[in-house]
Motif scaffolding. Structure first.
Motif, mmCIF file in Angstrom:
data_model
loop_
_atom_site.group_PDB
_atom_site.id
_atom_site.type_symbol
_atom_site.label_atom_id
_atom_site.label_comp_id
_atom_site.label_asym_id
_atom_site.label_seq_id
_atom_site.Cartn_x
_atom_site.Cartn_y
_atom_site.Cartn_z
ATOM 1 N N UNK A 146 3.131 -12.515 1.606
ATOM 2 C CA UNK A 146 3.534 -13.142 0.347
ATOM 3 C C UNK A 146 4.440 -14.339 0.614
ATOM 4 N N UNK A 147 5.403 -14.149 1.493
ATOM 5 C CA UNK A 147 6.314 -15.238 1.852
ATOM 6 C C UNK A 147 5.543 -16.409 2.421
ATOM 7 N N UNK A 148 4.700 -16.144 3.403
ATOM 8 C CA UNK A 148 3.891 -17.197 4.012
ATOM 9 C C UNK A 148 3.013 -17.893 2.972
ATOM 10 N N UNK A 149 2.345 -17.097 2.137
ATOM 11 C CA UNK A 149 1.435 -17.670 1.153
ATOM 12 C C UNK A 149 2.124 -18.651 0.229
ATOM 13 N N UNK A 163 -3.569 -4.960 -4.472
ATOM 14 C CA UNK A 163 -4.766 -5.569 -3.897
ATOM 15 C C UNK A 163 -4.437 -6.756 -3.015
ATOM 16 N N UNK A 164 -3.306 -7.397 -3.296
ATOM 17 C CA UNK A 164 -2.919 -8.593 -2.557
ATOM 18 C C UNK A 164 -3.301 -9.829 -3.344
ATOM 19 N N UNK A 223 -7.403 -13.319 -5.111
ATOM 20 C CA UNK A 223 -7.225 -11.883 -5.284
ATOM 21 C C UNK A 223 -8.555 -11.190 -5.012
ATOM 22 N N UNK A 224 -8.670 -10.476 -3.892
ATOM 23 C CA UNK A 224 -7.691 -10.229 -2.838
ATOM 24 C C UNK A 224 -7.381 -11.509 -2.043
ATOM 25 N N UNK A 225 -6.153 -11.585 -1.554
ATOM 26 C CA UNK A 225 -5.707 -12.798 -0.879
ATOM 27 C C UNK A 225 -5.451 -12.639 0.612
ATOM 28 N N UNK A 226 -5.108 -11.425 1.062
ATOM 29 C CA UNK A 226 -4.538 -11.302 2.401
ATOM 30 C C UNK A 226 -5.275 -10.357 3.348
ATOM 31 N N UNK A 285 0.851 -1.187 0.000
ATOM 32 C CA UNK A 285 0.000 0.000 0.000
ATOM 33 C C UNK A 285 0.887 1.238 0.000
ATOM 34 N N UNK A 286 0.294 2.377 -0.332
ATOM 35 C CA UNK A 286 1.029 3.635 -0.333
ATOM 36 C C UNK A 286 1.054 4.210 1.071
ATOM 37 N N UNK A 287 2.237 4.260 1.648
ATOM 38 C CA UNK A 287 2.396 4.859 2.970
ATOM 39 C C UNK A 287 2.241 6.368 2.844
ATOM 40 N N UNK A 288 1.557 6.975 3.818
ATOM 41 C CA UNK A 288 1.328 8.421 3.774
ATOM 42 C C UNK A 288 1.641 9.037 5.126
#
Length: 388
Positions: free
Chosen positions: A229-232, A287-288, A302-305, A201-204
């Motif tokens: 992502x690693x876990x998945x 989106x994940x 998708x979305x996955x997480x 995501x975009x950090x703000x």
């Protein structure tokens, strides 16, 4: 190519197994008796949340209103105003509210059975160890720690205390991700040749400041969003990779990423030749996604997480990923409570958290050096909880 579910009956069998979830399978004959029978009438295991940030406020506290075997019994916070608010909102007795100096007095409070550590990453080790010394069972949010040494210290402390210890990997209790585990590890579509995952995501300026403070976070999006992502990839493949390559993505000019990476792309290689390509970022909205390409088709989320709204599909349009969404945190908390009540092992133990910290360190090392890093020495802890 032969369909992995050639008959309608085999497909129904798979769906029936999926609908049962992991709980009854793991409990075996003990599932016939409710763990609540082990408790005094009306008594659930008491959970104390350590850290009252967004996750505790928006997810864990509401989930604890839906759990069967545990309940919100206490809080630990450095804010007296928050403590007062939570006392009023959730009916928590003042004697069950602690700050970080009085934390160790939990040892004298029998109303609190489980401590859930929901603090910035670098504080996980200290408070898991202190909770162990207070004689409490512990759930620790991901990532388990910011170093392998801390992760090992945490495991040793919990083992010495003789208490249950798990990592907050909520997606191991979520139907869509459990289905990915089953489909991948059972090779329902044949041998997996390629995996792909992304999350970010975009950090703000309105974001959580500690996430870009390396001392508190241990790193940037890899430690936060990338670990999904690693876990998945690991639980879909059911194996640990033998090597990793990686590179950081460029700074975006926002000024947010002076201490941590803006993003990282990495590739996992498995012993059988399977490759997993992963991306994570604080500079790009993703989106994940979690996808597996196999010999006889593909399947993906998708979305996955996310906390909800997850959706999946397959190349065969067979409905195996058309599943309901559920309260992941409530399922996670109830499963851990049953681990305590029935003295059974958690499917997301500290050793899994240690494995993942080892792999995160390998990814950072690969990105920093530009060289492939071997992961063959990483403990081969495979999650087969929901595979069959």
């Amino acid at each position: 190519m032969k369909d992995a579910f050639a008959s309608e009956s085999s497909r129904r069998d798979f769906l029936r197994t999926l609908s049962l979830g992991a709980g009854a399978t793991l409990l075996g004959s003990s599932a016939l008796a409710s763990p609540l029978n082990w408790l005094a009438p009306g008594r659930k295991l008491g959970v104390a949340l350590v850290g009252l940030g967004n996750y505790s406020t928006g997810q864990l506290a509401p989930a604890l209103q839906q759990t069967k075997y545990c309940q919100l019994a206490g809080v630990v916070t450095g804010s007296p105003a928050k403590a007062a608010q939570w006392q009023q909102q959730y009916g928590i007795p003042a004697k069950n509210c602690y700050d970080y100096k009085t934390f160790d007095r939990l040892i004298d409070n029998p109303a609190i059975d489980i401590v859930y550590v929901v603090l910035p990453n670098a504080l996980h080790a200290e408070y898991v160890v202190r909770a162990a010394q207070a004689g409490k069972h512990v759930i620790c949010e991901k990532p388990m720690a910011t170093s392998v040494a801390d992760a090992r210290h945490m495991i040793a402390a919990m083992e010495k205390a003789g208490k249950k210890f798990s990592i907050g990997y909520r997606l191991h209790f979520e139907p869509h991700n459990q289905a990915m585990m089953r489909l991948g590890q059972s090779q329902a579509y044949g041998k997996i040749s390629h995996l792909a995952a992304d999350n970010g995501f975009k950090f703000s300026s309105g974001g959580t400041p500690w996430r870009v403070n390396k001392k508190l976070s241990g790193g940037g999006p890899l430690m936060d969003m990338g670990i999904y992502c690693l876990q998945g990839c690991l639980y879909t493949k059911g194996q640990v990779p033998v090597s990793v390559t990686a590179k950081f993505t460029p700074e975006t000019g926002t000024g947010y990423f002076k201490e941590v990476e803006a993003g990282v792309n990495w590739q996992l290689r498995f012993a059988d030749g399977t490759v997993a390509d992963c991306r994570t970022s604080y500079a790009e909205n993703m989106q994940g996604r979690l996808r597996a390409d196999a010999a006889n088709g593909w399947f993906e989320l998708e979305p996955a997480f996310g906390y909800g709204g997850l959706a999946g599909r397959t190349s065969k349009n067979d409905g195996l990923l058309n599943l309901p969404n559920s309260n992941q945190q409530a399922a996670q908390l109830d499963d851990f409570a049953q681990c305590v009540l029935l003295n059974k092992s958690t499917r997301v133990p500290g050793q899994m958290g240690l494995r993942d910290v080892q792999l995160l360190e390998a990814i950072y090392r690969a990105a920093e050096t530009g060289q492939a890093v071997s992961t063959k020495d990483v403990v081969q802890l495979i999650d087969r909880t929901s595979a069959h």
